[in-house]
Design an enzyme around this catalytic site. Structure first.
Site, mmCIF file in Angstrom:
data_model
loop_
_atom_site.group_PDB
_atom_site.id
_atom_site.type_symbol
_atom_site.label_atom_id
_atom_site.label_comp_id
_atom_site.label_asym_id
_atom_site.label_seq_id
_atom_site.Cartn_x
_atom_site.Cartn_y
_atom_site.Cartn_z
ATOM 1 N N GLU A 76 2.826 -3.879 -0.385
ATOM 2 C CA GLU A 76 3.774 -2.765 -0.203
ATOM 3 C C GLU A 76 3.640 -2.099 1.164
ATOM 4 O OE1 GLU A 76 5.016 1.487 -2.240
ATOM 5 O OE2 GLU A 76 3.127 0.540 -2.754
ATOM 6 N N ASP A 77 2.400 -1.895 1.621
ATOM 7 C CA ASP A 77 2.177 -1.038 2.789
ATOM 8 C C ASP A 77 1.976 -1.789 4.107
ATOM 9 O OD1 ASP A 77 2.368 1.040 1.056
ATOM 10 O OD2 ASP A 77 0.224 1.426 0.902
#
Length: 711
Positions: A76-77
């Site tokens: 996600e990051d």
């Protein structure tokens, strides 16, 4: 500051060196991927996955779970994809990481929908690998421990979500250590002042009562030693949220709750548990009705223990839990105990039983997900299903079924099997017939009676308690409405096509697909359903089909062909033929049908005044005719002008009952000292049956006038 080397030292106690090296490699990979990223608190971001892995290490989770904890925010990051993780660390770890990762932020209408969609994704991932939820719970626990850097309103939102979903899941999976901490941290975020006051009061009360607690503990321990029973007595602390809930729900003061002393006795085997129970009951008198045997009948999350409440010295209540050390590990770690025992390369029956129960629960979630209309409906079902108090009932063969408090016969039927729930018509409780809405009690034996053609009733939704039953009933009713709407649509369209001297079966193949494409519908059933539900007018569709067949505008055939007679109704058509409440039509009344969008046909009496307002579109009105044989009761409303007198209601009810009818509703309005108006709603078979009832009521001396209501 906690480091990867500290974690590696702890893992050395239960993991082989090769697996520890893989965990360290995942940490260094995450450290590089998150390079430059910081948490709100200002710490390097990688401290978060390291802390999550440390929580899992406390539970003795396997090396793949620990690697997934290290990498759970990478997808996600950072710019790293699932495929890259699979190449580096293998497909199982990549699947775990993908399951734990949140959805990329989609532009949902509101945050609730986004959270519900995220939860749906997590359930699907859980169904493939239960470790997903354990890693997710550890992730949420560390986030709750570090809420301090967030704004107050965001803290409260995250805390409420944690209480409603994650703490309940931890409870459902039996992971008590995580559940208790999640609940207390959430309570402190939502009600910081209340939590602080209770915390200070607990600390003060514990100091004052330390000698009393030690004395009871020593007495219990001495009794076990005297009997030669191996057992360890430990004090049991109440956590903040449970104290607050008891004060609020039971309306008790803090001192009343803290006056109950809690102890836990840990022993080696089940036989010793029952022997110890006998010892403590000899030492202190038990409180009647406060003994629970969760060893013989475990909770749904696998929890096992004996619970008893005793009268201590001076009548002081003492709560005692007795369990084996394996049960203690199970109570604290739940489903995670499976990995705790596997670390020693020996599977344990308690842990395996918990794993089987978890799989069964997730299977139920997936079934609910298939039946739910949307993600918000699904998450509402899950919230309702996540761990109320339970009751235990028996099937006729003696199998134990676990249901939530307040569950009914219908809940039991659906818990056995969805098809049994759908076809339930009656039930016997302890060999006696009972209503389907009966609330069940522990210890009852239930026998469900089914019939092949039976269908769920919409009224069941008013009293069922389980999410499985509610979602299955809604799903069945949607399917039932679709089937009935398609059948009605076919009848209406064929009636309209008869005006053009053709029928749906006689039309060539070309016009129907062309019309479906023109209207943007998938198939013939979708078209017929829209006609049956009143969203499209059959006559307009019929004309368009014939136009497409001939390539030109077509006039209807002769009037004789057009008048194919009224549609015959029997009152048992189900969800797409409804009877108007404004005029309460009965078999024998001249009736007219009105096609109402989304509802199907609404049946009115021919003289109903509302038809004048509905008659602006004559295409939506058509004649109906009652079937010869109708085996159903219909409501009808009567108004009686009567003289007020004692025993009036009983006398009216007697006359109606003697005429083989039922009173559904009765209301009395006093007009003056002498006269009253009685409004009756009766269930009758037909117009002739009603006439017989009215004649009997008129024979009563104090009845002055009777009129049938219906504008």
């Amino acid at each position: 500051m906690f480091t990867i080397d500290d974690l590696a030292d702890r893992l050395g106690g239960y993991l082989p060196q090769g697996e520890i090296q893989q965990v360290k490699r995942a940490f260094y990979y995450a450290e590089q991927a998150h390079d430059g990223q910081r948490r709100r608190s200002g710490e390097p971001y990688v401290t978060h996955p390291l802390a999550v892995a440390n929580i899992l290490a406390n539970m003795h989770m396997d090396h793949q779970s620990l690697m997934a904890a290290m990498l759970h925010d990478v997808i996600e990051d950072t710019g790293v994809g699932k495929e890259a993780l699979a190449r580096q660390f293998g497909a199982p770890v990549a699947e775990l990481v993908d399951g734990v990762s949140k959805l990329t932020q989609i532009a949902f209408e509101d945050k609730a929908v986004a959270q519900a969609e995220n939860f749906q994704k997590m359930v699907l991932a859980m169904s493939r690998d239960i470790r997903v939820i354990i890693v997710k719970l550890a992730d949420r626990l560390h986030n709750m421990r570090t809420l301090g850097a967030l704004r107050p309103e965001k803290k409260r939102r995250i805390a409420r979500e944690t209480l409603e979903i994650y703490a309940r899941i931890a409870s459902r999976l039996g992971i008590n250590t995580i559940r208790v901490e999640l609940e207390d941290l959430s309570f402190q975020a939502i009600h910081p002042m209340r939590a602080e006051r209770i915390k200070r009061a607990v600390s003060s009360a514990r100091g004052h009562r330390r000698s009393a607690i030690r004395q009871i503990q020593n007495t219990l321990q001495q009794s076990l030693d005297d009997e030669g029973l191996a057992g360890t007595v430990v004090g049991r602390q109440k956590h903040l949220l449970s104290i607050y809930k008891k004060m609020r729900d039971q309306r008790k003061s803090f001192n009343e709750i803290m006056d109950v002393f809690g102890f836990r006795i840990l022993t080696e085997d089940v036989d010793s548990c029952y022997r110890i129970l006998g010892v403590v009951h000899n030492l202190y008198k038990p409180v009647p009705g406060r003994f629970k045997d969760y060893i013989a009948i475990p909770k749904a999350n696998g929890y096992q223990s004996l619970h008893t409440t005793l009268f201590g010295a001076g009548g002081m209540p003492i709560e005692v839990q007795i369990r084996t050390r394996e049960m203690e590990a199970m109570a604290n770690n739940g489903i995670a105990a499976h990995w705790l025992y596997k670390a020693g390369q020996t599977d344990h029956p308690i842990a395996e039983g918990s794993r089987a129960r978890a799989r069964s629960w997730i299977k139920g979630l997936l079934e609910m997900q298939r039946h739910a209309g949307d993600s918000l409906e699904f998450i509402e079902h899950v919230k309702n299903d996540l761990f109320p108090d339970d009751i235990y009932v028996f099937t006729p063969k003696g199998d134990i079924m676990e249901l939530p408090q307040g569950a009914t016969v219908i809940d039991f039927a659906y818990s056995v099997h969805t098809d049994i729930g759908n076809s339930t018509i009656a039930c016997r409780i302890d060999r006696h017939l009972a209503p389907l809405s009966t609330r069940l009690e522990s210890g009852q034996t239930l026998e469900i009676i089914t019939a092949p053609g039976a269908r769920p009733n919409l009224a069941w939704l008013n009293f069922v308690a389980t999410a499985k039953a509610r979602s299955a009933i809604r799903h069945a009713l949607k399917h039932q409405q679709h089937t009935e709407a398609v059948q009605l649509g076919r009848r209406l369209l064929n009636k309209a096509l008869a005006a053009f001297e053709t029928s749906l079966e006689e039309l060539p193949e070309g016009p129907l697909p062309e019309l479906l494409a023109e209207l943007g519908l998938k198939n013939e059933d979708a078209l017929l359903e829209s006609i049956g539900l009143g969203s499209r007018v059959a006559h307009v569709i019929a004309r368009r089909l014939v136009d497409l067949q001939h390539g030109e505008e077509t006039a209807p055939g002769p009037a004789a062909a057009r008048q194919q007679g009224p549609i015959v109704i029997s009152g048992a058509e189900g969800m797409v033929i409804k009877f108007a409440r404004c005029c309460h039509p009965l078999p024998g009344d001249p009736v007219v049908g009105h096609l109402s969008a989304g509802k199907g046909i609404v049946v009115h009496r021919a003289e109903c005044r509302n038809l004048a307002e509905l008659g602006d579109d004559p295409e939506k009105l058509f004649p109906l005719e009652w079937a010869r044989e109708i085996d159903e009761d219909f409501p009808v409303a009567l108004r009686l002008q009567v003289e007020s007198r004692r025993g009036l209601v009983a006398e009216l009810a007697g006359v109606v009952t003697d005429a083989d009818a039922n009173i559904e509703r009765i209301g009395i309005e006093e007009r003056d000292a002498r006269l009253a108006t009685v409004n009756l709603t009766l269930a009758v078979r037909d117009r002739v049956h009603l006439a017989r009832i009215i004649k009997r009521l008129r024979n009563l001396s104090h009845v002055e006038r009777i009129s049938r209501l219906g504008n």
